[in-house]
Design a protein around this motif. Sequence first.
Motif, PDB file in Angstrom:
ATOM      1  N   VAL A 133      50.715  54.709  36.858  1.00 15.55           N
ATOM      2  CA  VAL A 133      49.885  53.099  37.044  1.00 15.55           C
ATOM      3  C   VAL A 133      48.701  52.763  36.924  1.00 15.55           C
ATOM      4  O   VAL A 133      48.052  53.929  37.389  1.00 15.55           O
ATOM      5  CB  VAL A 133      50.651  53.016  38.521  1.00 15.55           C
ATOM      6  CG1 VAL A 133      50.185  53.814  40.147  1.00 15.55           C
ATOM      7  CG2 VAL A 133      50.842  50.829  38.761  1.00 15.55           C
ATOM      8  N   ARG A 134      47.785  51.956  36.087  1.00 17.87           N
ATOM      9  CA  ARG A 134      46.801  51.464  36.427  1.00 17.87           C
ATOM     10  C   ARG A 134      46.302  49.864  37.030  1.00 17.87           C
ATOM     11  O   ARG A 134      47.815  49.040  36.627  1.00 17.87           O
ATOM     12  CB  ARG A 134      46.150  51.757  35.262  1.00 17.87           C
ATOM     13  CG  ARG A 134      46.146  53.396  34.932  1.00 17.87           C
ATOM     14  CD  ARG A 134      44.858  53.473  33.199  1.00 17.87           C
ATOM     15  NE  ARG A 134      45.605  52.847  32.636  1.00 17.87           N
ATOM     16  CZ  ARG A 134      46.302  52.180  31.327  1.00 17.87           C
ATOM     17  NH1 ARG A 134      47.232  52.841  31.252  1.00 17.87           N
ATOM     18  NH2 ARG A 134      46.752  51.507  30.853  1.00 17.87           N
ATOM     19  N   THR A 135      45.952  49.564  37.925  1.00 18.89           N
ATOM     20  CA  THR A 135      45.666  48.188  38.508  1.00 18.89           C
ATOM     21  C   THR A 135      44.747  47.478  37.478  1.00 18.89           C
ATOM     22  O   THR A 135      43.876  48.735  37.597  1.00 18.89           O
ATOM     23  CB  THR A 135      46.304  48.043  40.123  1.00 18.89           C
ATOM     24  OG1 THR A 135      46.907  49.089  40.188  1.00 18.89           O
ATOM     25  CG2 THR A 135      46.271  46.839  40.155  1.00 18.89           C
ATOM     26  N   SER A 136      44.400  46.569  37.348  1.00 18.20           N
ATOM     27  CA  SER A 136      43.522  45.749  37.320  1.00 18.20           C
ATOM     28  C   SER A 136      43.513  44.578  37.846  1.00 18.20           C
ATOM     29  O   SER A 136      44.269  43.443  38.139  1.00 18.20           O
ATOM     30  CB  SER A 136      43.061  45.459  35.741  1.00 18.20           C
ATOM     31  OG  SER A 136      43.178  46.795  34.880  1.00 18.20           O
ATOM     32  N   VAL A 137      42.555  44.475  39.119  1.00 24.57           N
ATOM     33  CA  VAL A 137      42.209  42.745  39.223  1.00 24.57           C
ATOM     34  C   VAL A 137      41.871  42.042  38.297  1.00 24.57           C
ATOM     35  O   VAL A 137      41.147  41.980  37.108  1.00 24.57           O
ATOM     36  CB  VAL A 137      41.323  43.044  40.267  1.00 24.57           C
ATOM     37  CG1 VAL A 137      40.543  41.765  41.041  1.00 24.57           C
ATOM     38  CG2 VAL A 137      41.384  43.987  41.590  1.00 24.57           C
ATOM     39  N   VAL A 138      41.954  40.624  38.481  1.00 24.81           N
ATOM     40  CA  VAL A 138      42.161  39.841  37.690  1.00 24.81           C
ATOM     41  C   VAL A 138      41.456  38.696  37.911  1.00 24.81           C
ATOM     42  O   VAL A 138      41.551  38.560  39.280  1.00 24.81           O
ATOM     43  CB  VAL A 138      43.353  38.917  37.445  1.00 24.81           C
ATOM     44  CG1 VAL A 138      43.618  37.527  36.439  1.00 24.81           C
ATOM     45  CG2 VAL A 138      44.512  39.473  36.429  1.00 24.81           C
ATOM     46  N   TYR A 139      39.938  38.197  37.076  1.00 25.26           N
ATOM     47  CA  TYR A 139      39.027  37.680  37.867  1.00 25.26           C
ATOM     48  C   TYR A 139      39.299  36.158  37.160  1.00 25.26           C
ATOM     49  O   TYR A 139      38.896  35.289  38.141  1.00 25.26           O
ATOM     50  CB  TYR A 139      37.552  38.392  37.520  1.00 25.26           C
ATOM     51  CG  TYR A 139      37.324  39.053  38.058  1.00 25.26           C
ATOM     52  CD1 TYR A 139      37.399  39.818  39.054  1.00 25.26           C
ATOM     53  CD2 TYR A 139      36.664  40.657  36.332  1.00 25.26           C
ATOM     54  CE1 TYR A 139      36.807  40.730  39.442  1.00 25.26           C
ATOM     55  CE2 TYR A 139      35.830  41.181  37.197  1.00 25.26           C
ATOM     56  CZ  TYR A 139      36.096  41.745  38.649  1.00 25.26           C
ATOM     57  OH  TYR A 139      35.097  43.373  38.955  1.00 25.26           O
ATOM     58  N   GLY A 140      40.107  35.520  35.976  1.00 27.58           N
ATOM     59  CA  GLY A 140      40.810  34.265  35.785  1.00 27.58           C
ATOM     60  C   GLY A 140      41.916  35.026  35.030  1.00 27.58           C
ATOM     61  O   GLY A 140      41.935  34.933  34.377  1.00 27.58           O
ATOM     62  N   HIS A 141      42.202  33.009  34.891  1.00 27.86           N
ATOM     63  CA  HIS A 141      43.735  34.110  34.073  1.00 27.86           C
ATOM     64  C   HIS A 141      43.382  32.789  33.232  1.00 27.86           C
ATOM     65  O   HIS A 141      43.371  31.060  34.339  1.00 27.86           O
ATOM     66  CB  HIS A 141      44.492  33.867  35.605  1.00 27.86           C
ATOM     67  CG  HIS A 141      46.472  33.657  34.350  1.00 27.86           C
ATOM     68  ND1 HIS A 141      47.145  33.176  34.829  1.00 27.86           N
ATOM     69  CD2 HIS A 141      46.613  34.411  33.490  1.00 27.86           C
ATOM     70  CE1 HIS A 141      48.110  32.727  34.263  1.00 27.86           C
ATOM     71  NE2 HIS A 141      47.940  34.042  33.449  1.00 27.86           N
TER      72      HIS A 141
END
Length: 150
Positions: A133-141
């Motif tokens: 599992v790898r998690t990336s925070v979203v800055y903008g969508h």
Amino acid sequence: MDELDSALVRMLQQDGRRTNRDMAQALDIAPSTCLERIRSLRERGILTGFHAEADLAAIGRGLQAVIAVRVHPPTRAVIEGFQAFLEQMPEVISLFVLTGNDDFLVHVAVRDTDHLHGVVLDKLTTRPELANVRTSVVYGHLRKKVISPS
């Protein structure tokens, strides 16, 4: 789909609450024609539904992340079982089943980083089929509201 169908799909994607009369007037067609065309688009499965969009921050889910997941073994039963598990998670707002290095991309919306941490550690990593599992925070969508037919 002809040009009129495409125009109706585009208008409804822009504003699903637009009235039949307003669309008919904008396209210079009879309201009955407009209504029949929309009915046909629904029956043919081109229009699959109508929904309201909510501001995620306003409903207490202002932090978004994309979580890449690999399962083992990557069999149909494991993939489908894990997908069913993900579909039941309230934090999941969209889900992609993939080929390649990852089996899933999971788009989540949560309250804050503690909530995200809990999703990953308390929900995902407790699953025996989880391999990575790898998690990336979203800055903008950005999601396109209007998708034109090809």
